[in-house]
Design a protein around this motif. Structure first.
Motif, PDB file in Angstrom:
ATOM      1  N   ASP A   1       0.819  -1.213   0.000  1.00  0.00           N
ATOM      2  CA  ASP A   1       0.000   0.000   0.000  1.00  0.00           C
ATOM      3  C   ASP A   1       0.854   1.266   0.000  1.00  0.00           C
ATOM      4  O   ASP A   1       0.501   2.267  -0.603  1.00  0.00           O
ATOM      5  N   ASP A   2       1.975   1.189   0.730  1.00  0.00           N
ATOM      6  CA  ASP A   2       2.805   2.377   0.888  1.00  0.00           C
ATOM      7  C   ASP A   2       3.368   2.865  -0.443  1.00  0.00           C
ATOM      8  O   ASP A   2       3.428   4.055  -0.690  1.00  0.00           O
ATOM      9  N   TRP A   3       3.800   1.908  -1.282  1.00  0.00           N
ATOM     10  CA  TRP A   3       4.366   2.359  -2.559  1.00  0.00           C
ATOM     11  C   TRP A   3       3.363   2.124  -3.704  1.00  0.00           C
ATOM     12  O   TRP A   3       3.699   2.194  -4.857  1.00  0.00           O
ATOM     13  N   SER A   4       2.115   1.882  -3.306  1.00  0.00           N
ATOM     14  CA  SER A   4       1.016   1.569  -4.228  1.00  0.00           C
ATOM     15  C   SER A   4       1.479   0.680  -5.370  1.00  0.00           C
ATOM     16  O   SER A   4       1.237   0.940  -6.543  1.00  0.00           O
ATOM     17  N   GLY A   5       2.151  -0.381  -4.990  1.00  0.00           N
ATOM     18  CA  GLY A   5       2.643  -1.345  -5.975  1.00  0.00           C
ATOM     19  C   GLY A   5       1.853  -2.621  -5.889  1.00  0.00           C
ATOM     20  O   GLY A   5       1.036  -2.816  -4.991  1.00  0.00           O
ATOM     21  N   SER A   6       2.125  -3.507  -6.824  1.00  0.00           N
ATOM     22  CA  SER A   6       1.393  -4.763  -6.815  1.00  0.00           C
ATOM     23  C   SER A   6       2.333  -5.922  -6.533  1.00  0.00           C
ATOM     24  O   SER A   6       1.908  -7.030  -6.252  1.00  0.00           O
ATOM     25  N   GLY A   7       3.623  -5.685  -6.558  1.00  0.00           N
ATOM     26  CA  GLY A   7       4.538  -6.796  -6.294  1.00  0.00           C
ATOM     27  C   GLY A   7       5.909  -6.248  -5.958  1.00  0.00           C
ATOM     28  O   GLY A   7       6.069  -5.045  -5.750  1.00  0.00           O
ATOM     29  N   MET A   8       6.866  -7.147  -5.892  1.00  0.00           N
ATOM     30  CA  MET A   8       8.209  -6.730  -5.524  1.00  0.00           C
ATOM     31  C   MET A   8       8.993  -6.389  -6.789  1.00  0.00           C
ATOM     32  O   MET A   8       9.719  -7.201  -7.314  1.00  0.00           O
ATOM     33  N   ASP A   9       8.833  -5.182  -7.280  1.00  0.00           N
ATOM     34  CA  ASP A   9       9.651  -4.788  -8.424  1.00  0.00           C
ATOM     35  C   ASP A   9      10.537  -3.622  -8.007  1.00  0.00           C
ATOM     36  O   ASP A   9      10.587  -3.254  -6.838  1.00  0.00           O
ATOM     37  N   GLY A  10      11.214  -3.046  -8.994  1.00  0.00           N
ATOM     38  CA  GLY A  10      12.136  -1.954  -8.707  1.00  0.00           C
ATOM     39  C   GLY A  10      11.485  -0.802  -7.969  1.00  0.00           C
ATOM     40  O   GLY A  10      12.120  -0.126  -7.156  1.00  0.00           O
ATOM     41  N   THR A  11      10.193  -0.584  -8.222  1.00  0.00           N
ATOM     42  CA  THR A  11       9.483   0.530  -7.578  1.00  0.00           C
ATOM     43  C   THR A  11       9.575   0.434  -6.060  1.00  0.00           C
ATOM     44  O   THR A  11       9.778   1.434  -5.370  1.00  0.00           O
ATOM     45  N   ALA A  12       9.414  -0.780  -5.558  1.00  0.00           N
ATOM     46  CA  ALA A  12       9.407  -0.986  -4.119  1.00  0.00           C
ATOM     47  C   ALA A  12      10.752  -0.570  -3.507  1.00  0.00           C
ATOM     48  O   ALA A  12      10.795   0.177  -2.510  1.00  0.00           O
ATOM     49  N   TYR A  13      11.828  -1.030  -4.099  1.00  0.00           N
ATOM     50  CA  TYR A  13      13.158  -0.725  -3.548  1.00  0.00           C
ATOM     51  C   TYR A  13      13.481   0.752  -3.696  1.00  0.00           C
ATOM     52  O   TYR A  13      14.060   1.372  -2.792  1.00  0.00           O
ATOM     53  N   ALA A  14      13.089   1.320  -4.830  1.00  0.00           N
ATOM     54  CA  ALA A  14      13.352   2.747  -5.051  1.00  0.00           C
ATOM     55  C   ALA A  14      12.586   3.579  -4.024  1.00  0.00           C
ATOM     56  O   ALA A  14      13.087   4.566  -3.494  1.00  0.00           O
ATOM     57  N   TYR A  15      11.364   3.130  -3.731  1.00  0.00           N
ATOM     58  CA  TYR A  15      10.543   3.838  -2.747  1.00  0.00           C
ATOM     59  C   TYR A  15      11.223   3.812  -1.372  1.00  0.00           C
ATOM     60  O   TYR A  15      11.359   4.836  -0.700  1.00  0.00           O
ATOM     61  N   ALA A  16      11.684   2.623  -0.980  1.00  0.00           N
ATOM     62  CA  ALA A  16      12.329   2.494   0.335  1.00  0.00           C
ATOM     63  C   ALA A  16      13.614   3.319   0.390  1.00  0.00           C
ATOM     64  O   ALA A  16      13.871   4.021   1.376  1.00  0.00           O
ATOM     65  N   ALA A  17      14.396   3.265  -0.684  1.00  0.00           N
ATOM     66  CA  ALA A  17      15.669   4.004  -0.690  1.00  0.00           C
ATOM     67  C   ALA A  17      15.418   5.505  -0.596  1.00  0.00           C
ATOM     68  O   ALA A  17      16.113   6.228   0.139  1.00  0.00           O
ATOM     69  N   ALA A  18      14.402   5.979  -1.313  1.00  0.00           N
ATOM     70  CA  ALA A  18      14.113   7.416  -1.299  1.00  0.00           C
ATOM     71  C   ALA A  18      13.634   7.844   0.085  1.00  0.00           C
ATOM     72  O   ALA A  18      14.051   8.878   0.619  1.00  0.00           O
ATOM     73  N   ASP A  19      12.779   7.020   0.702  1.00  0.00           N
ATOM     74  CA  ASP A  19      12.283   7.363   2.036  1.00  0.00           C
ATOM     75  C   ASP A  19      13.412   7.357   3.068  1.00  0.00           C
ATOM     76  O   ASP A  19      13.495   8.222   3.936  1.00  0.00           O
TER      77      ASP A  19
ATOM     78  N   THR B   1      22.074  -5.163   3.903  1.00  0.00           N
ATOM     79  CA  THR B   1      21.341  -4.183   3.099  1.00  0.00           C
ATOM     80  C   THR B   1      21.874  -4.174   1.670  1.00  0.00           C
ATOM     81  O   THR B   1      23.038  -4.468   1.421  1.00  0.00           O
ATOM     82  N   ASN B   2      20.989  -3.820   0.737  1.00  0.00           N
ATOM     83  CA  ASN B   2      21.381  -3.713  -0.662  1.00  0.00           C
ATOM     84  C   ASN B   2      20.310  -2.925  -1.418  1.00  0.00           C
ATOM     85  O   ASN B   2      19.180  -3.386  -1.504  1.00  0.00           O
ATOM     86  N   PRO B   3      20.625  -1.744  -1.929  1.00  0.00           N
ATOM     87  CA  PRO B   3      21.930  -1.071  -1.842  1.00  0.00           C
ATOM     88  C   PRO B   3      22.229  -0.585  -0.417  1.00  0.00           C
ATOM     89  O   PRO B   3      21.337  -0.471   0.409  1.00  0.00           O
ATOM     90  N   SER B   4      23.516  -0.296  -0.189  1.00  0.00           N
ATOM     91  CA  SER B   4      23.968   0.204   1.109  1.00  0.00           C
ATOM     92  C   SER B   4      24.641   1.558   0.925  1.00  0.00           C
ATOM     93  O   SER B   4      25.313   1.783  -0.091  1.00  0.00           O
ATOM     94  N   PHE B   5      24.461   2.413   1.888  1.00  0.00           N
ATOM     95  CA  PHE B   5      25.036   3.763   1.797  1.00  0.00           C
ATOM     96  C   PHE B   5      25.641   4.198   3.126  1.00  0.00           C
ATOM     97  O   PHE B   5      25.257   3.704   4.183  1.00  0.00           O
ATOM     98  N   GLU B   6      26.539   5.165   3.010  1.00  0.00           N
ATOM     99  CA  GLU B   6      26.970   5.918   4.188  1.00  0.00           C
ATOM    100  C   GLU B   6      26.587   7.366   3.961  1.00  0.00           C
ATOM    101  O   GLU B   6      26.707   7.877   2.848  1.00  0.00           O
ATOM    102  N   LEU B   7      26.123   8.000   5.016  1.00  0.00           N
ATOM    103  CA  LEU B   7      25.828   9.432   4.936  1.00  0.00           C
ATOM    104  C   LEU B   7      27.010  10.181   5.523  1.00  0.00           C
ATOM    105  O   LEU B   7      27.467   9.869   6.628  1.00  0.00           O
ATOM    106  N   GLU B   8      27.499  11.140   4.765  1.00  0.00           N
ATOM    107  CA  GLU B   8      28.580  11.993   5.266  1.00  0.00           C
ATOM    108  C   GLU B   8      28.104  13.439   5.301  1.00  0.00           C
ATOM    109  O   GLU B   8      27.336  13.860   4.444  1.00  0.00           O
ATOM    110  N   ILE B   9      28.559  14.164   6.301  1.00  0.00           N
ATOM    111  CA  ILE B   9      28.245  15.591   6.351  1.00  0.00           C
ATOM    112  C   ILE B   9      29.545  16.383   6.378  1.00  0.00           C
ATOM    113  O   ILE B   9      30.578  15.883   6.847  1.00  0.00           O
ATOM    114  N   TYR B  10      29.479  17.602   5.845  1.00  0.00           N
ATOM    115  CA  TYR B  10      30.665  18.447   5.853  1.00  0.00           C
ATOM    116  C   TYR B  10      30.630  19.269   7.125  1.00  0.00           C
ATOM    117  O   TYR B  10      29.761  20.101   7.324  1.00  0.00           O
TER     118      TYR B  10
END
Ligand code: PHE
Length: 374
Positions: A153-171, A199-208
């Motif tokens: 419901d959160d990403w208004s998707g119907s299955g596990m496709d790229g949309t789901a992961y992109a939604y989670a990564a953006a959030d 996790t996949n993808p995995s990130f580090e957040l850096e700040i200046y």
């Protein structure tokens, strides 16, 4: 404070070769610095809580009292850490026995909390890692883990496709950029790709911050396998983990990680509930004293083992252990010279006291590490 009560005999087992927990570590279990509202770590924790409370209407469940003794399965297998990963070694992790460790990250609780049905949670706690000694490394420190599950419901998707992961990564990125601004104000940030087994993808957040890029946290989109195994097939999730000391050192200008453990009023009285970022005023810094020690190493020698022995004798009086010379002779024997910096944060040490310490350190290194002193 807190509900963690662990007896010495349950973690320190001198005659068990699968145990590598020294008394110096046992003495830290249950102190729960993150539960003290007037301590920099507690102040930071509460400030992060405020951010999540405000932005997620209290949906995030908070755990800060989970027992640091966990199974090898929880700490490693459940979060897909490969069987041959270095973090599993006796050199890197404190083992109570073959099946039990002192957690080396708060990710150890992801799977069980998922199974219990949680979809939004924060886990704060003490974590334990064998390591070398310097002003930013201490074998016990504190992490906060964040975890959020999304349903279709959160990403208004119907299955596990790229949309789901992109939604989670953006959030994930939006949430953590907001958190960084909540802690540091208007700062420049960048995302760096990295690797974590869970996790996949995995990130580090850096700040200046103060003329340098500072790594603030690790995070990513949770591996599908973890969700699947724990009752959340067809969901996506994100997770992050941040080191509280690392951030608190920057936010409060605390120069040495040992200070977090100090009961000296001149330290503790400088912080109060709700006041993030009050700059620590160092009380007079006492002089360091350096002692060098050389020995022929053997095949089992590791720097982490050396540091453990030194800490076992000198405790928090040791500020740094540093390799300053390393050579191999014609016979193939390798010699290391380490420089040990002794310094109290509370008082001047006498020559006699330091000489005694150094003598005891040499004896302990010789007998425990079986190296040949030079
Ligand atoms: N457990 C990781 C660490 O200790 C941090 C992390 C947590 C990374 C959750 C990604 C997701 O370094």
């Amino acid at each position: 404070v807190g509900g963690v009560k662990i007896a010495r005999k349950d973690v320190v087992k001198e005659d068990d070769p699968t145990n590598n927990v020294p008394d110096t570590i046992f003495s830290k279990i249950g102190l729960q610095l993150h539960m003290r509202d007037n301590h920099p770590l507690g102040i930071l924790k509460n400030t992060i809580y405020d951010y999540f409370d405000k932005n997620f209407a209290g949906q995030f469940y908070k755990f800060d009292d989970l027992c640091p003794l966990v199974s090898v399965k929880q700490n490693f297998d459940d979060v897909l850490v490969p069987a041959d990963h270095v973090s599993r070694s006796y050199n890197d992790t404190y083992y109570v026995d073959g099946q039990t460790v002192l957690r080396c990250h708060t990710s150890a609780h992801q799977a069980e909390l998922l199974r219990d049905g949680h979809t939004h949670f924060l886990v704060t706690g003490d974590v334990y890692r064998r390591d070398s000694i310097d002003s930013t490394h201490y074998p016990v420190f504190h992490q906060m883990e964040g975890f959020r599950v999304f349903s279709p419901d959160d990403w208004s998707g119907s299955g596990m496709d790229g949309t789901a992961y992109a939604y989670a990564a953006a959030d994930l990125k939006k949430t953590l950029e907001g958190l960084a601004r909540h802690l540091f104000g208007a700062v420049e940030m960048r995302w760096v790709d990295t690797y974590f087994p869970f996790t996949n993808p995995s990130f580090e957040l850096e700040i200046y911050f103060q003329d340098d890029w500072l790594e603030v946290l690790g995070c990513g989109v949770t591996e599908q396998e973890i969700l699947k195994r724990n009752g959340r097939t067809d969901h996506v999730a994100w997770a992050f983990g941040l080191g509280l000391e690392r951030l608190a050192m920057v936010l409060f200008d605390i120069p040495d990680i040992r200070l977090f453990w100090s009961n000296d009023k001149r330290f503790t009285s400088q912080f109060s509930e709700g006041k993030l970022g009050v700059k620590f005023k160092p009380f007079s810094k006492f002089p360091p004293c350096y002692k060098d020690m050389s020995f022929w190493i053997n095949d089992e020698f590791t720097e982490n083992n050396l540091c453990e022995v030194v800490r076992g004798i000198a405790g928090d009086l040791v500020e740094e252990v540093k390799l300053i010379d390393n050579f191999t002779n014609k016979k193939g024997m390798t010699s290391h010279c380490y420089r040990i910096a002794y310094r109290s944060m509370e008082r001047s040490l006498t020559d006699e006291e330091i000489n005694d310490l150094q003598w005891n350190v040499r004896e302990a290194v010789k007998s425990k590490l079986k190296v040949e002193l030079r």
